[in-house]
Design an enzyme around this catalytic site. Structure first.
Site, PDB file in Angstrom:
ATOM      1  N   CYS A 103       0.822  -1.204   0.000  1.00 23.22           N
ATOM      2  CA  CYS A 103       0.000   0.000   0.000  1.00 23.22           C
ATOM      3  C   CYS A 103       0.858   1.257   0.000  1.00 23.22           C
ATOM      4  O   CYS A 103       0.597   2.209  -0.747  1.00 23.22           O
ATOM      5  CB  CYS A 103      -0.934  -0.013   1.209  1.00 23.22           C
ATOM      6  SG  CYS A 103      -2.059   1.394   1.281  1.00 23.22           S
ATOM      7  N   CYS A 206      -4.123  -1.980   5.511  1.00 24.01           N
ATOM      8  CA  CYS A 206      -4.186  -0.620   4.989  1.00 24.01           C
ATOM      9  C   CYS A 206      -5.452  -0.397   4.154  1.00 24.01           C
ATOM     10  O   CYS A 206      -5.673  -1.087   3.153  1.00 24.01           O
ATOM     11  CB  CYS A 206      -2.942  -0.372   4.146  1.00 24.01           C
ATOM     12  SG  CYS A 206      -2.825   1.260   3.421  1.00 24.01           S
TER      13      CYS A 206
END
Length: 384
Positions: A103, A206
């Protein structure tokens, strides 16, 4: 703080709706930067509770309170392809990836940074607990390379997830809360009267939040019931598919043959070809779950230069560092531990440090049996 003799830098702050990014925006505005709050919209599967509208509204309220512009940046495709799809494919390949690393690499310091710069920003800021430094040079008129340092709060330090950063990305990034502890950030949030001052910290993957990874993956990878084995190779239970498990895991499988004295059982090996996992009690793990040497792939050196030598290393978040020797040759990067390690899983990130500085890292490709590696750690040390 920006110089009064220069144009005031314009920073896009990734406002997540949480307290850390909100305080980051407040600090930068207080320091004189032009600040724009940016909420990143990402992909969300329809079978998970969607928190994005609530988080976006919290982020918008923070921007309104600080009297700064607010925008939403749609990175749904970038997240789906660069994080979710890659994470699923890694599990399908028998590896255990770290989605937070993906991420940061693909979304926050990839697509978001690029979009912010394209919109005229001078850089971005995030609420990560880490710091940025700059290496001294012999020529004081030259700017040295940027360095990534651990956050002041050792319990919250997030440099482990940022080992993929490059010099061009670090040069355009600020980490305003990295100089503070979490309790101090909470104090600052109250000082700035931020509407999220008492909001709980987010947990889990995330942007996706807290989730059961096996349940999530089962929507994309078919379950394949298989056998749980003990160290003698005897069947003692069953599981839902070897691909779903990682080394060191102690939940998610069923043991049907055990005695009243059987303790907690940990996954020590998995065989995706035969679809079996082998488990053992803690005091038995050393018989099989031992890693002295491993190889890395997708290696990144934050300074841009590969330097062999002795480092401190982590292969899990918040793990005490281990002494290692890094050596490179035409075959790739090899890491040798001073002491044998347990539950080293291919696909995870191994991150390298020198004191407080994060040097870089790589993805664990495979572990190498000790018998196949000739030089002991002490001999390698003498050559560093």
């Amino acid at each position: 703080m920006p110089s009064e003799n220069q144009d005031t830098p314009h920073i896009y702050v990734a406002l997540s709706g949480g307290v850390d990014s909100a305080v980051s925006a407040a600090l930068l505005k207080e320091q004189g930067y032009q600040v724009t709050g940016a909420f990143i919209k990402t992909w969300q599967p329809d079978f998970l509770e969607c928190r994005a509208p609530v988080d976006r509204e919290d982020a918008r309220q923070v921007a309104a309170h600080l009297n700064i512009p607010f925008t939403t940046i749609d990175l749904e495709d970038e997240y789906k392809q660069g994080v979710a799809d890659l994470m699923i494919e890694e599990y399908r390949s028998g590896r255990t990836p770290n989605p937070d690393v993906l991420c940061n690499q693909k979304v926050k310091f990839g697509a978001f940074l690029n979009e912010a710069l394209a919109r005229g920003a001078d850089g971005i800021a995030t609420g990560h607990y880490c710091r940025k430094g700059q290496r001294l040079t012999d020529n004081t008129s030259e700017v040295g390379e940027h360095t990534l340092l651990r956050g002041v709060d050792t319990n919250k330090d997030q440099s482990y997830f940022l080992w993929t950063l490059r010099q061009d990305q670090l040069s355009k990034t600020l980490f305003p809360v990295g100089e503070y502890t979490k309790p101090k950030v909470r104090e600052l949030a109250k000082k700035f009267a931020l509407p999220v001052a008492t909001k709980k910290d987010s947990q889990g993957v995330c942007f996706l939040g807290k989730l059961n990874m096996k349940s999530f993956l089962s929507h994309y990878i078919d379950t394949q019931p298989g056998d749980v084995l003990n160290l003698r190779g005897e069947k003692i239970g069953h599981h839902d598919g070897a691909l779903f498990y990682t080394l060191g895991q102690r939940h998610g499988f069923e043991v049907t043959k055990k005695t009243p004295t059987t303790g907690a059982l940990y996954v020590v090996t998995k065989n995706t070809t035969s679809n079996t996992i082998t488990v053992a009690e803690q005091d038995q793990r050393s018989a099989i779950d031992q890693t002295h040497v491993l190889t890395l792939m997708r290696v990144n050196w934050i300074g841009g230069e590969c330097i062999d030598g002795e480092y401190d290393a982590q292969f899990r978040y918040r793990q005490p560092t281990r002494k290692v020797i890094v050596a490179t040759d035409e075959k790739g990067v090899t890491v040798t531990f001073a002491e044998p390690q347990q539950a080293v899983s291919p696909g995870q990130s191994l991150v390298l440090y020198k004191d407080q500085e994060c040097i870089g890292g790589g993805i664990i490709e495979k572990t190498v049996p000790k018998a196949t590696f000739q030089k002991p750690f002490e001999a390698l040390q003498s050559n560093v």
